[in-house]
Design a protein around this motif. Structure first.
Motif, PDB file in Angstrom:
ATOM      1  N   LEU A 175      34.415  36.976  43.767  1.00  0.00           N
ATOM      2  CA  LEU A 175      35.217  36.955  44.982  1.00  0.00           C
ATOM      3  C   LEU A 175      35.873  35.603  45.239  1.00  0.00           C
ATOM      4  O   LEU A 175      36.931  35.537  45.876  1.00  0.00           O
ATOM      5  N   ASP A 176      35.262  34.502  44.770  1.00  0.00           N
ATOM      6  CA  ASP A 176      35.877  33.187  44.995  1.00  0.00           C
ATOM      7  C   ASP A 176      36.744  32.730  43.824  1.00  0.00           C
ATOM      8  O   ASP A 176      37.193  31.572  43.780  1.00  0.00           O
ATOM      9  N   LEU A 177      36.944  33.623  42.836  1.00  0.00           N
ATOM     10  CA  LEU A 177      37.837  33.401  41.692  1.00  0.00           C
ATOM     11  C   LEU A 177      37.303  32.410  40.663  1.00  0.00           C
ATOM     12  O   LEU A 177      37.998  32.119  39.683  1.00  0.00           O
ATOM     13  N   GLU A 200      46.993  31.313  40.154  1.00  0.00           N
ATOM     14  CA  GLU A 200      45.957  31.729  41.099  1.00  0.00           C
ATOM     15  C   GLU A 200      46.313  33.048  41.780  1.00  0.00           C
ATOM     16  O   GLU A 200      45.431  33.845  42.111  1.00  0.00           O
ATOM     17  N   SER A 201      47.614  33.282  41.991  1.00  0.00           N
ATOM     18  CA  SER A 201      48.023  34.556  42.597  1.00  0.00           C
ATOM     19  C   SER A 201      47.638  35.729  41.700  1.00  0.00           C
ATOM     20  O   SER A 201      47.213  36.786  42.186  1.00  0.00           O
ATOM     21  N   HIS A 203      45.097  35.690  39.675  1.00  0.00           N
ATOM     22  CA  HIS A 203      43.645  35.786  39.780  1.00  0.00           C
ATOM     23  C   HIS A 203      43.247  36.599  41.013  1.00  0.00           C
ATOM     24  O   HIS A 203      42.338  37.432  40.957  1.00  0.00           O
ATOM     25  N   TRP A 204      43.938  36.356  42.137  1.00  0.00           N
ATOM     26  CA  TRP A 204      43.662  37.138  43.344  1.00  0.00           C
ATOM     27  C   TRP A 204      43.950  38.618  43.114  1.00  0.00           C
ATOM     28  O   TRP A 204      43.180  39.492  43.524  1.00  0.00           O
ATOM     29  N   MET A 207      41.261  40.073  40.936  1.00  0.00           N
ATOM     30  CA  MET A 207      40.003  40.192  41.666  1.00  0.00           C
ATOM     31  C   MET A 207      39.986  41.444  42.534  1.00  0.00           C
ATOM     32  O   MET A 207      39.054  42.255  42.479  1.00  0.00           O
ATOM     33  N   VAL A 208      41.034  41.634  43.315  1.00  0.00           N
ATOM     34  CA  VAL A 208      41.099  42.783  44.224  1.00  0.00           C
ATOM     35  C   VAL A 208      41.292  44.089  43.455  1.00  0.00           C
ATOM     36  O   VAL A 208      40.592  45.085  43.697  1.00  0.00           O
TER      37      VAL A 208
END
Length: 441
Positions: A175-177, A200-201, A203-204, A207-208
């Motif tokens: 959840l924190d990448l 990072e985008s 990665h988000w 993650m989701v």
């Protein structure tokens, strides 16, 4: 209700087509393992393999034996594909793949476990009852239907896999990448997409979408209105995994399994245009129906229980690895370890460090520092080697430290414990592992 769920006669298009694809994929997996060097690096070059504890008799064949072993598996995959002596071919491949799975852990992958389960399932399904050499030899065996439990067994297995995979992702490292930063950092050398994978985008999004996909894919495939879109999402998800992570046949195996969710007439239109469509839908309990119900229930209990066994072990599974295997904790964490083994000779009273290069392959050296069972097994191997030479020894782990998802290094194995004298707790916690320090930053 249960009778209708398990013993309704349904069209077997999905099973027949899957058998052909499954046979092709295990053929490619077997042959590919030879030509990509996996057999060489994992089974031929190492002096020994880290087998599952208690199965010490499982060690690779000497010389070129493992190449022949995988070539035979490839042949069996071909026989499964064409449906020739299907029961024997599928059973033999299952036995041989089980041998590979249980004889080595340095290359452990949940996908290998899934393949083993699918092999066991395919052994009992009537996947050779149409479009097979068996039917050509014995036409009376031909059937255009199967009992509904054949479909629901596959669907149940996939539901277990994806649901537990989703639940396992609900932890801080995902959840924190932090997991993605380490994982994608190792892909920066990729041409064209290496820099993009560091975004990072992205990665988000991963993650989701990873959690959402695992939780929703099976329900959405079961619903007719959302089935096509769910399949499109599955294609994108699995092709991304195939290209970025190079995980062999398994993205394509997962896509092939989606065929069990589509209507028989759709499958017939694409793959089996000459096959009659079965539309009877009659409920009929075979004479062995009680055996089917009992085995289905037992299998379901085992598959539901195995992935949660780590909840009954004191320390986090991400730290100790206790309860990690066979639990669908897939693509979940990056773990690095360092360790040095020291041997104390009781007769000479001398202690020396062990040069791991003399015993382990590069792959084994990379993973042993973070795997308690492999640490214990190596200590037992050292103990046996010295005992065969007439010496009694103690084996200690020095400088044992582990980092999860690029986090701080923490002490892992207690250095004052003689690992050679420790028993192995199959279903419990090993007391010589340091507790995980949650407060560490």
């Amino acid at each position: 209700m249960l009778t209708k769920f398990l013993f309704t006669k349904i069209d077997n298009n999905s099973l027949i087509v899957f058998r052909v694809i499954f046979g092709l994929l295990i053929l490619l997996e077997s042959v590919g393992a030879i030509f990509t060097g996996w057999v060489r690096d994992t089974l031929v070059n190492p002096q020994f393999t880290f087998n599952y504890i208690g199965l010490d008799f499982l060690q690779p064949l000497s010389g070129n034996g493992m190449y022949y072993y995988f070539a035979i598996m490839g042949l069996l995959g071909f026989l499964v594909m064409i449906g020739y002596r299907y029961r024997f071919s599928m059973s033999a491949f299952t036995l041989m793949w089980a041998g590979v799975y249980f004889m080595q852990k340095a290359s452990y992958n949940n996908h290998y476990y899934l393949l083993l389960l699918l092999c066991l399932i395919m052994m009992v399904l009537p996947a050779h009852s149409y479009l097979s050499m068996d039917v050509k030899r014995r036409p009376e065996q031909q059937k255009i239907w199967m009992y509904s439990w054949c479909k629901w067994l596959i669907v149940f297995q996939l539901l277990v896999v994806y649901t537990y995979a989703a639940i396992a992702k609900l932890y801080p490292g995902w959840l924190d990448l932090s997991f993605f930063k380490v994982l994608m950092g190792s892909k920066i050398h990729y041409p064209l997409v290496g820099d993009l994978l560091q975004n990072e985008s992205l990665h988000w999004f991963l993650m989701v979408s990873g959690i959402a996909f695992d939780f929703l894919i099976i329900p959405l495939l079961l619903i007719k209105k959302t089935r096509k879109w769910a399949f499109v999402a599955a294609v994108g998800f699995h092709l991304f995994n195939s290209v970025i992570f190079q995980i062999g046949i398994f993205p394509y195996m997962s896509l092939a399994l989606c065929i069990f969710f589509f209507e028989p007439k759709t499958i017939r239109k694409i793959f089996l245009k000459r096959k009659p469509l079965f539309i009877d839908g009659q409920i009929e309990k075979p004479y062995y129906h009680k055996v089917v119900v009992m085995l289905f229930a037992m299998y379901a209990i085992i598959q539901i229980a195995l992935p949660i066994r780590h909840l009954f072990i004191p320390q986090p599974v991400l730290w100790t690895e206790e309860g990690h295997r066979m639990s669908w904790r897939m693509m979940l964490r990056s773990k690095a370890g360092m360790i040095e083994f020291k041997v104390l000779n009781h007769q000479t009273k001398k202690q020396h460090s062990v040069d791991l290069n003399e015993y382990l392959s590069a792959k084994q050296r990379r993973v042993i520092g973070s795997k308690p069972d492999m640490i214990w097994q190596f200590a037992q191997r050292l103990k046996k080697q010295y005992k065969d030479q007439g010496y009694q020894v103690s084996v200690f782990a020095s400088g044992s430290r582990v980092s999860i998802n690029g986090g701080p290094w923490q002490d892992f194995v207690k250095p004052n414990v003689d690992l050679a004298a420790q028993p192995w707790h199959y279903f419990g916690h090993e007391p010589w592992i340091f507790p995980y320090k949650k407060e560490s930053k």
